[in-house]
Design a protein around this motif. Sequence first.
Motif: not given
Length: 96
Positions: A38-39, A62-66, A85-87
């Motif tokens: 989520i950005l 599973d939210v990998v990044g926000a 993005g890489r994660s």
Amino acid sequence: SRAIVLGTPTVLGASHPLAQHAAYLVKALRPPVKFGAILSSYGWSKGALRHIQEVLGPSKIDVVGAMEVFGPPTEEEIMQIVEIGRSLAKRIKEEG
């Protein structure tokens, strides 16, 4: 798709109406999405990131990044977004 990336500006303390619609569709239709990111951006007040997290919370994504940025992203913030993005790509490949 195994992943979704949802980007939204903050509008009146919540996510943009089109992003809200997309998030509610994901919640209602329950596609086989396993991972997400989520950005969000904001000008005078935050809120979109929290709103999308609340909508998608009951899903099994599973939210990998926000990340939430003030105004246009800085070079450092762009690098953080690239890392998200890489994660996300790594998690998708691990599942494959």
